[in-house]
Design a protein around this motif. Structure first.
Motif, short mmCIF file in Angstrom:
data_model
loop_
_atom_site.label_atom_id
_atom_site.label_comp_id
_atom_site.label_asym_id
_atom_site.label_seq_id
_atom_site.Cartn_x
_atom_site.Cartn_y
_atom_site.Cartn_z
N GLY A 130 9.92 0.14 12.45
CA GLY A 130 9.66 1.33 13.25
C GLY A 130 9.06 2.49 12.48
N LEU A 131 8.59 2.23 11.27
CA LEU A 131 8.07 3.31 10.42
C LEU A 131 6.67 3.74 10.82
N SER A 168 12.36 10.16 8.03
CA SER A 168 12.42 11.10 9.15
C SER A 168 13.05 12.42 8.74
N ARG A 169 13.93 12.39 7.75
CA ARG A 169 14.57 13.62 7.26
C ARG A 169 13.69 14.38 6.28
N GLN A 201 0.83 -1.19 0.00
CA GLN A 201 0.00 0.00 0.00
C GLN A 201 0.87 1.24 0.00
N VAL A 202 0.24 2.38 -0.24
CA VAL A 202 0.94 3.67 -0.18
C VAL A 202 0.79 4.22 1.23
N TRP A 203 1.92 4.49 1.87
CA TRP A 203 1.95 5.06 3.22
C TRP A 203 2.54 6.46 3.13
N THR A 204 1.86 7.43 3.71
CA THR A 204 2.33 8.81 3.62
C THR A 204 2.44 9.44 5.00
N VAL A 205 3.31 10.43 5.10
CA VAL A 205 3.56 11.11 6.37
C VAL A 205 2.57 12.26 6.58
N GLY A 254 6.77 9.26 1.53
CA GLY A 254 6.14 8.06 2.06
C GLY A 254 6.79 6.81 1.51
N LEU A 255 6.02 5.73 1.48
CA LEU A 255 6.57 4.42 1.15
C LEU A 255 5.58 3.59 0.36
N LEU A 256 6.10 2.68 -0.44
CA LEU A 256 5.34 1.51 -0.87
C LEU A 256 5.83 0.40 0.05
#
Length: 349
Positions: free
Chosen positions: A228-229, A210-211, A160-164, A216-218
């Motif tokens: 730890g994300l 964190s920077r 999935q797409v994870w966003t900050v 975000g991430l796939l």
């Protein structure tokens, strides 16, 4: 004279024992202690080590009555994820976690199980990949040329797409997002949606996120927590498969060839037992992890029906684009794709 005779008898007994040992079939000699080195890049306590690797090692030791044991090196102690194929091939380790995405130049065909929209659960992807990588196109075209043999694998649930910061609700929301990928097929997936792939190994994602150098991430659900994300991301999509990732442990082929027959049997039986169990456990554990993350404040946002349809339409051509690119390099990706799709279809009947 009596002592000379006694010594002669002892020598004869030793010679007789040696001749007997040499005449025994190889499989009966496996009671000798055999220690194998296993290495990966996962942090200590990673859920896939707990659900797949450790039970497999324990089972092999049990099936060989304690003759085969393992020394395990987690957390990149021996090398990074991208180094594991080379370290396994060279014999620095006997068994390594070789994620095909990290060595996509050497194992490009394996990404057939990482294409978007192919399956909905870990077990669907895992069991199809297991068959092709153990006895099908991938076994002959990918594993054999690299001189490794697959021992166990899990294909993770759909990414999935994870966003900050901002959540994704439309295809327009994907435009320009810098998202971590494992490369290869996942890069094609993001480009099809006008997002920007940032290729890196999982252990490096936390620092980049964190920077703020990524949006975000796939990523698969349980791996977000494992690295730890979950402390950084705030939103996750639901309803579209953005591909997957293969976690595979393989043994150096020459090491395998030298194993006694009964040890090979024990390993094969342990592999056949753990593969369906591990993927089922991964699917089940995802439900628990999702509840935990929701309690911690991460929102799971089902994509609107119109967005799902639009995204699936854009992603439909990724598999054929991937195959055509590799076919042009003589890699027989279309054959790998057809076999994988056929295995998925057969399992769903």
């Amino acid at each position: 004279m009596g002592r000379v005779r006694e010594n002669e008898m002892k020598r004869n007994l030793v010679r007789a024992a040696a001749v007997l040992a040499l005449s025994l079939p190889v499989s009966t000699l496996s009671a000798q202690a055999l220690e194998l080195k296993v290495a990966d890049s996962f942090p200590a306590g990673h859920y896939l080590v707990r659900l797949m690797l450790k039970p497999w090692m324990d089972d092999v030791t049990k099936r060989t009555n304690g003759a085969v044991t393992f020394t395990y090196y987690p957390n990149q102690q021996i090398g990074k994820a991208a180094d594991m194929l080379r370290l396994t091939q060279s014999g620095v380790v006997d068994i390594g976690y070789i994620g095909p995405s990290y060595v996509s130049d050497k194992m490009p065909l394996s990404e057939v199980a990482q294409l978007p929209g192919a399956f909905a659960t870990s077990c669907q992807g895992t069991l199809a990949y297991w068959k092709t990588a153990r006895e099908g196109v991938l076994a002959s075209r990918e594993y054999a040329p690299n001189k490794i043999k697959l021992l166990m694998a899990v294909v993770l649930p759909p990414y999935q797409v994870w966003t900050v910061k901002s959540k994704v609700e439309t295809t327009k929301d994907m435009q320009g997002l810098k998202l971590r990928t494992t490369g290869g097929a996942q890069d094609l997936t993001l480009r099809a949606l006008n997002a920007v792939p940032v290729r890196m190994a999982a252990p490096d994602a936390y620092e980049s996120l964190s920077r703020g150098t990524m949006d975000g991430l796939l990523f698969p659900l349980d791996s977000v927590v494992a690295y730890g994300l979950d402390k950084l991301v705030k939103h996750a999509t639901e309803g579209v498969s953005f591909g997957s990732f293969i976690v595979a442990y393989s043994i150096n082929q020459s090491v395998w060839d030298k194993l006694p027959d009964d040890v090979k049997t024990a390993m094969n039986e342990a592999s056949e037992a753990i593969t369906p169990k591990a993927c089922a456990d991964v699917d089940k554990e995802g439900e628990v992890t999702k509840k935990h993350m929701q309690d911690e404040g991460v929102t799971f946002d089902p994509l609107p029906e119109a967005t799902r349809a639009e995204m699936k339409d854009k992603l439909r051509g990724v598999g054929h684009e991937w195959a055509a690119g590799l076919d042009s390099r003589g890699k027989q990706a279309s054959a790998a794709l057809k076999e994988f799709e056929d295995l998925l279809a057969a399992a769903s009947k």
